[in-house]
Design an enzyme around this catalytic site. Structure first.
Site, PDB file in Angstrom:
ATOM      1  N   SER A  99      27.074  18.254  34.037  1.00  0.00           N
ATOM      2  CA  SER A  99      27.120  17.899  35.460  1.00  0.00           C
ATOM      3  C   SER A  99      28.200  16.854  35.740  1.00  0.00           C
ATOM      4  CB  SER A  99      25.739  17.507  35.996  1.00  0.00           C
ATOM      5  OG  SER A  99      25.425  16.213  35.616  1.00  0.00           O
ATOM      6  N   ASP A 151      29.084   8.715  31.875  1.00  0.00           N
ATOM      7  CA  ASP A 151      29.434  10.117  31.625  1.00  0.00           C
ATOM      8  C   ASP A 151      30.694  10.531  32.397  1.00  0.00           C
ATOM      9  OD1 ASP A 151      27.087   9.924  30.268  1.00  0.00           O
ATOM     10  OD2 ASP A 151      26.059  11.562  31.282  1.00  0.00           O
TER      11      ASP A 151
END
Ligand code: MEV
Length: 314
Positions: A106, A148
């Site tokens: 994602s 991330d």
């Protein structure tokens, strides 16, 4: 038309604790998401991907978009409004990264999406793209540490903390990570809020674990510079113990880690846990053995190396 691709990631040390300010160590991996964006005459946003489709009119409040493709909608709508243009956008997403298992699918979508969509309208720097990507990620995972998206944007091996951001680690370590998938899907948002509840109930214990994790990460930084794979493997084992205590492990993950530890330098959960993947640290001497071992146990597994490129635009 505008195209961008971004790598997935593996957290080597410090997942969850990074949300509370501890430094984490992570790397981008050589599996990518590619996003193509194109202006269309219709007043809508159309998204096609291997996890489904979204076809929605412009200017819908983001809370009314009930889809995992929400970050793309957010980015497209934001850019059209910012540039006050009479256009719609069509987006096409292709991914080599398994979804929802802690490998950054994602965040790679958010980074490649932010780059390809924003570049339909303006030249954007990597820093601006990262900022947009984190905003988009917050539509599905409000509490993100930003780790991330940062590694998916800049690539390589890095230290990251919420306050100071990232710094690349210069290392000759050219290790292979074996990734095994438990095939138990998880929602990062849910697992992170469960850890939040653990913290509320066990403030002192959690603080103590944060301190231990910080010390571990300091050792790890030195070991990475010295390419000490055995030492790093031992640290992975220790990090896994902390992850067990905060409640993000389960029987299946423990079994996979045990199996991988037989042949690799060390193994642990990577990412949010609760399901998802484990990583095992190897080099050429034990890579094949580790893959064979996990396959014997009927686990889905593959190996990756560090991606040094990060975001790429075409
Ligand atoms: C998820 O890949 C990593 C977590 O530490 C959450 C975050 O850093 O935002 C669990």
């Amino acid at each position: 038309m505008s195209k961008a691709s971004a790598p997935g990631k593996a957290i080597l040390f410090g997942e969850h604790f990074v949300v509370y300010g501890v430094k984490a160590i992570l790397c981008a991996i050589n599996k990518r998401v590619t996003v193509t964006a194109e202006k269309i005459p219709q007043n809508k946003i159309l998204i096609k991907s291997n996890i489904g489709e979204l076809d929605a009119p412009l200017k819908k409040p983001i809370s009314e978009i009930n889809s995992p493709l929400k970050p793309f909608y957010y980015l497209a709508n934001k850019m059209i409004e910012k540039h006050n243009q009479k256009t719609g956008i069509k987006i096409f997403v292709e991914s080599e990264i398994p979804l929802g298992v802690g490998l950054g699918s994602s965040s790679a979508c958010c980074v490649a999406g932010a780059a390809s969509i924003s570049r339909l309208f303006e030249e954007t720097s990597k820093e601006q793209i990262l900022e947009l990507a984190i905003e988009a990620e917050r539509t599905i995972f409000e509490n993100t540490s930003g780790a991330d998206c940062t590694v998916c944007t800049f690539g390589g091996l890095m230290e990251y903390d919420k306050k100071r951001g990232f710094s690349q680690i210069e290392s000759d370590s050219n290790f292979n990570l074996v990734i095994a998938n438990s095939n138990i899907e998880h929602s990062t948002d849910v697992v992170v809020s469960n850890v939040g509840q653990f913290k509320e109930k066990n403030e002192e214990k959690f603080l103590n674990l944060c301190q231990k994790e910080s010390e571990l990460v300091k050792q790890v930084s030195i070991m990475l510079k010295n390419n000490d794979l055995r030492g790093l493997g031992k640290c992975m084992h220790d990090n896994q113990k902390f992850l067990e205590i905060i409640g993000i492990s389960n029987e299946k993950l423990r079994e996979m880690i045990k199996m991988a530890e037989d042949t690799s330098f060390g193994a642990k959960i990577t990412g949010a846990g609760g399901g998802g993947c484990i990583i095992a640290l190897t080099d050429e001497s034990n890579l094949e053995k580790t893959i064979l071992k996990l396959r014997e146990g009927n686990y889905d597994c593959f190996s990756v190396k560090i991606d040094f490129k990060g975001l790429d635009t075409f």
